[in-house]
Design a protein around this motif. Structure first.
Motif, PDB file in Angstrom:
ATOM      1  N   LYS A 244      -6.095  10.795  -6.629  1.00  0.00           N
ATOM      2  CA  LYS A 244      -6.852   9.885  -5.783  1.00  0.00           C
ATOM      3  C   LYS A 244      -5.995   9.408  -4.600  1.00  0.00           C
ATOM      4  O   LYS A 244      -6.506   9.150  -3.524  1.00  0.00           O
ATOM      5  N   TYR A 245      -4.689   9.293  -4.811  1.00  0.00           N
ATOM      6  CA  TYR A 245      -3.831   8.706  -3.782  1.00  0.00           C
ATOM      7  C   TYR A 245      -2.863   9.693  -3.131  1.00  0.00           C
ATOM      8  O   TYR A 245      -2.509   9.532  -1.975  1.00  0.00           O
ATOM      9  N   PHE A 246      -2.380  10.686  -3.900  1.00  0.00           N
ATOM     10  CA  PHE A 246      -1.300  11.543  -3.388  1.00  0.00           C
ATOM     11  C   PHE A 246      -1.626  13.005  -3.599  1.00  0.00           C
ATOM     12  O   PHE A 246      -2.347  13.378  -4.513  1.00  0.00           O
ATOM     13  N   GLU A 247      -0.999  13.837  -2.748  1.00  0.00           N
ATOM     14  CA  GLU A 247      -1.219  15.273  -2.857  1.00  0.00           C
ATOM     15  C   GLU A 247      -0.205  15.926  -3.783  1.00  0.00           C
ATOM     16  O   GLU A 247      -0.287  17.108  -4.058  1.00  0.00           O
ATOM     17  N   PHE A 248       0.819  15.178  -4.189  1.00  0.00           N
ATOM     18  CA  PHE A 248       1.837  15.746  -5.080  1.00  0.00           C
ATOM     19  C   PHE A 248       1.987  14.801  -6.280  1.00  0.00           C
ATOM     20  O   PHE A 248       1.465  13.690  -6.269  1.00  0.00           O
ATOM     21  N   ASP A 249       2.763  15.266  -7.288  1.00  0.00           N
ATOM     22  CA  ASP A 249       2.917  14.469  -8.503  1.00  0.00           C
ATOM     23  C   ASP A 249       4.002  13.401  -8.282  1.00  0.00           C
ATOM     24  O   ASP A 249       5.172  13.730  -8.079  1.00  0.00           O
ATOM     25  N   VAL A 250       3.600  12.140  -8.288  1.00  0.00           N
ATOM     26  CA  VAL A 250       4.576  11.082  -8.029  1.00  0.00           C
ATOM     27  C   VAL A 250       5.405  10.735  -9.270  1.00  0.00           C
ATOM     28  O   VAL A 250       6.339   9.959  -9.179  1.00  0.00           O
TER      29      VAL A 250
ATOM     30  N   ILE B 200      -5.729   9.700 -11.398  1.00  0.00           N
ATOM     31  CA  ILE B 200      -5.348   8.583 -10.523  1.00  0.00           C
ATOM     32  C   ILE B 200      -4.392   9.091  -9.446  1.00  0.00           C
ATOM     33  O   ILE B 200      -4.529   8.766  -8.259  1.00  0.00           O
ATOM     34  N   ASN B 201      -3.430   9.911  -9.857  1.00  0.00           N
ATOM     35  CA  ASN B 201      -2.452  10.479  -8.936  1.00  0.00           C
ATOM     36  C   ASN B 201      -3.161  11.202  -7.786  1.00  0.00           C
ATOM     37  O   ASN B 201      -2.829  11.012  -6.613  1.00  0.00           O
TER      38      ASN B 201
ATOM     39  N   PRO C 240       0.823  -1.201   0.000  1.00  0.00           N
ATOM     40  CA  PRO C 240       0.000   0.000   0.000  1.00  0.00           C
ATOM     41  C   PRO C 240       0.863   1.259   0.000  1.00  0.00           C
ATOM     42  O   PRO C 240       1.948   1.230   0.558  1.00  0.00           O
ATOM     43  N   PRO C 241       0.424   2.348  -0.603  1.00  0.00           N
ATOM     44  CA  PRO C 241      -0.864   2.555  -1.290  1.00  0.00           C
ATOM     45  C   PRO C 241      -0.809   2.157  -2.775  1.00  0.00           C
ATOM     46  O   PRO C 241      -1.735   2.466  -3.506  1.00  0.00           O
ATOM     47  N   PHE C 242       0.265   1.521  -3.201  1.00  0.00           N
ATOM     48  CA  PHE C 242       0.391   1.195  -4.620  1.00  0.00           C
ATOM     49  C   PHE C 242      -0.418  -0.049  -4.996  1.00  0.00           C
ATOM     50  O   PHE C 242      -0.986  -0.113  -6.070  1.00  0.00           O
ATOM     51  N   SER C 243      -0.413  -1.038  -4.107  1.00  0.00           N
ATOM     52  CA  SER C 243      -1.322  -2.158  -4.341  1.00  0.00           C
ATOM     53  C   SER C 243      -1.592  -2.886  -3.034  1.00  0.00           C
ATOM     54  O   SER C 243      -0.692  -3.084  -2.224  1.00  0.00           O
TER      55      SER C 243
ATOM     56  N   PHE D 190      -2.703   2.364  -6.474  1.00  0.00           N
ATOM     57  CA  PHE D 190      -2.201   3.175  -7.580  1.00  0.00           C
ATOM     58  C   PHE D 190      -1.775   2.292  -8.754  1.00  0.00           C
ATOM     59  O   PHE D 190      -2.154   2.542  -9.898  1.00  0.00           O
ATOM     60  N   ASP D 191      -0.974   1.244  -8.453  1.00  0.00           N
ATOM     61  CA  ASP D 191      -0.517   0.341  -9.514  1.00  0.00           C
ATOM     62  C   ASP D 191      -1.691  -0.293 -10.258  1.00  0.00           C
ATOM     63  O   ASP D 191      -1.672  -0.435 -11.479  1.00  0.00           O
ATOM     64  N   ILE D 192      -2.692  -0.680  -9.496  1.00  0.00           N
ATOM     65  CA  ILE D 192      -3.849  -1.364 -10.072  1.00  0.00           C
ATOM     66  C   ILE D 192      -4.620  -0.413 -10.985  1.00  0.00           C
ATOM     67  O   ILE D 192      -4.993  -0.756 -12.106  1.00  0.00           O
ATOM     68  N   ASP D 193      -4.836   0.833 -10.492  1.00  0.00           N
ATOM     69  CA  ASP D 193      -5.545   1.826 -11.300  1.00  0.00           C
ATOM     70  C   ASP D 193      -4.764   2.163 -12.562  1.00  0.00           C
ATOM     71  O   ASP D 193      -5.336   2.303 -13.639  1.00  0.00           O
ATOM     72  N   VAL D 194      -3.429   2.300 -12.424  1.00  0.00           N
ATOM     73  CA  VAL D 194      -2.596   2.583 -13.588  1.00  0.00           C
ATOM     74  C   VAL D 194      -2.706   1.423 -14.584  1.00  0.00           C
ATOM     75  O   VAL D 194      -2.864   1.644 -15.792  1.00  0.00           O
ATOM     76  N   ALA D 195      -2.632   0.194 -14.068  1.00  0.00           N
ATOM     77  CA  ALA D 195      -2.726  -0.977 -14.950  1.00  0.00           C
ATOM     78  C   ALA D 195      -4.032  -0.944 -15.735  1.00  0.00           C
ATOM     79  O   ALA D 195      -4.039  -1.106 -16.964  1.00  0.00           O
TER      80      ALA D 195
END
Lengths: 260, 246
Positions: free
Chosen positions: A251-257, A248-249, A38-41, A52-57
């Motif tokens: 949804k999970y983070f306040e900055f650009d990952v 997507i970004n 988490p929070p990537f998967s 994040f990974d799942i949404d990107v996929a």
């Protein structure tokens, strides 16, 4: 009996043909994910994969017009399973590193965040060769963090290697390790900002040296599937351009990952 | 016990089978082998010592005496070793009371947690084998001992236990081998035993076949050594069962 053998052989040839034709047009893509980062998967209580990974996929698959199946796989076996054709691509926050490139092909990066140490609040441990001497550091096995700590501080610290990042957090809570080294974003959202990690804090600088951490996280594929690499690169560029990535970004983070 | 990257160059060729990563990391395997040997030998030794009183109590006719040892045996034979180890390693770590107590220096270390789990597990199995062997003691032997005027303790020491150990020996040989194989679960809780070493090599160099087959070979060699050892022991202890040589 001979007829039976012939039928079996014909069926095998048909199946092989179907397999090959499927590999050629990439209308169906199987994607390996980890589900313990988490929070990537992560895996929800009902068994669905989130992050994040799942949404990107899913966004990339939509962009490529491919029908995707997500396959959950432990980190340790994630590259061998790709090579064994259990799936066609890995979207699991995998850093692009030279040693991995020897076995797999990578897309361009889809995000890049620095690595950081965390300590228990009040422990006063400093991130220097002297400060780390004799301390126990928890990392996920066979990650860029593992390579980095082994190469840079391997003589000074005791390294505990875990199969998943979640197990390392568990041992941090019970006090078995003095420090954690992990991706800063993953650790912030997956541990420090949770109830379990309330007694822990970041310490020391951001680590982002390309020698260890590579240019960021990319999608890993088999080296012979150059056409799929191109498709994913085009899809990454497309979702960056059309705002899907940003959504997507957010949804999970306040900055650009994505990084620079 | 630290992993040092002995292969400076990551440049391993993409051959279908490539043992160079194994050869470079042979010291890591040997360190792991040593940890496995330590854990298994200590667990078996302490487990056997624990098993004797448990078996004696469990073979009692009084329900009050045998209830607790029986429960111990049922628990450790009835649950997987992995579950027992996770319960001790992760489970106990959850409780503030244990983390604050004087026991924490022991439960903090994965090594001791694994040793405790292995010891209790093998004690459970061994106790059950011994209990069975004790209950199979022929009545005639005990009656003969009583007729000779032996006391209860002396009968246990001189008659019941020696013959029970003899009867339990073949089954115990299997238990020792199972313990050796079961010890691979230690690799799951950060211990670098033989299996843990194989996992590290696999995850660094992506050579699952080579890394696990190497660990498998080491286990195989140890298993054969144990089979040989127990054959010797049985030859010696079961000498009275052999046809007399003339």
């Amino acid at each position: 009996m001979r007829k039976f053998i012939r039928v079996i052989a014909a069926a095998a040839v048909l199946m092989l043909g179907a397999g090959l034709s499927q590999a050629a047009d990439w209308s169906k893509v199987r994607i390996g994910v980890e589900g313990a980062y988490p929070p990537f998967s992560w895996v929800e209580a009902d068994g669905t994969l989130k992050g994040f990974d799942i949404d990107v996929a899913n966004a990339l698959c939509k962009e490529m017009g491919a029908e995707c199946t997500l396959v959950q796989q432990d980190w340790d076996g994630i590259i061998p399973s790709l090579l064994a054709k259990k799936y066609d691509a890995i979207i699991a926050s995998m850093s692009i590193t030279p040693e991995r490139k020897k076995k797999v092909a990578f897309s361009n990066k889809y995000y890049n965040t620095p690595a950081k140490f965390a300590r228990m609040k009040g422990s006063g441990i400093e991130i220097t060769k002297e400060g780390l001497a004799g301390k126990t550091v928890g990392v996920q096995r066979a990650t860029t963090h593992d390579s980095f700590i082994t190469a840079e501080f391997g003589d000074a610290v005791t390294i505990k290697r875990y199969g998943t990042q979640d197990e390392a957090y568990l041992d941090a809570v019970s006090g078995r390790i003095d420090l954690l080294l992990a991706d800063s974003v993953a650790m912030d959202d997956g541990f420090l900002n949770t109830d379990n990690g309330k007694d822990w804090e970041f310490v020391g600088p951001d680590f982002i040296e390309e020698k260890y951490f590579g240019p960021g996280a990319g999608i890993a594929m088999r080296q012979e599937d150059t056409d799929l690499v191109e498709k994913f690169n085009a899809a990454i560029a497309a979702i960056r351009a059309n705002g899907t990535y940003e959504a997507i970004n957010k949804k999970y983070f306040e900055f650009d990952v994505y990084g620079d | 016990m630290r992993f040092k990257d002995k292969c400076d160059a990551w440049g391993l060729p993409n051959d279908p089978i490539d043992f160079s990563a194994i050869v470079c990391n042979l010291p890591l395997y040997l360190e792991g082998l040593w940890v496995t040997v330590q854990l298994v030998v200590m667990a078996l030794a302490i487990g056997l010592i624990l098993a004797v009183p448990v078996a004696l109590l469990a073979s009692s006719r009084s329900i009050w005496i045998k209830a607790l040892p029986k429960a111990f045996i049922y628990f450790f034979r009835g649950t997987p070793l992995l579950v027992q180890m996770f319960l001790i390693y992760y489970g106990f770590g959850q409780f503030e009371a244990i983390r604050e107590s004087f026991l924490w220096p022991i439960f903090r270390e994965a090594y001791w947690c694994a040793l405790i789990a292995f010891t209790l597990n093998t004690a459970g199995y061994t106790a059950e084998m011994l209990r069975g062997a004790i209950e199979q003691t022929p009545f005639g032997e005990i009656e003969a001992a009583k007729a000779c005027g032996m006391s209860g303790a002396l009968i246990y020491r001189q008659i019941i236990l020696p013959s029970a150990f003899r009867r339990a020996l073949p089954a115990y040989g299997n238990e020792v081998i199972f313990m050796l194989h079961g010890s691979a679960v230690a690799g799951v809780i950060t211990i670098i035993d033989l299996f843990g070493a194989a996992r590290i090599v696999n995850s660094r160099y992506f050579v699952p076949f080579e890394s696990y087959i190497t660990a498998g070979l080491f286990y195989l060699i140890m298993t054969f050594a144990l089979i040989w050892l127990f054959k010797r022991l049985e030859h010696r202890w079961h000498a009275y069962l052999r046809p007399r040589e003339t």
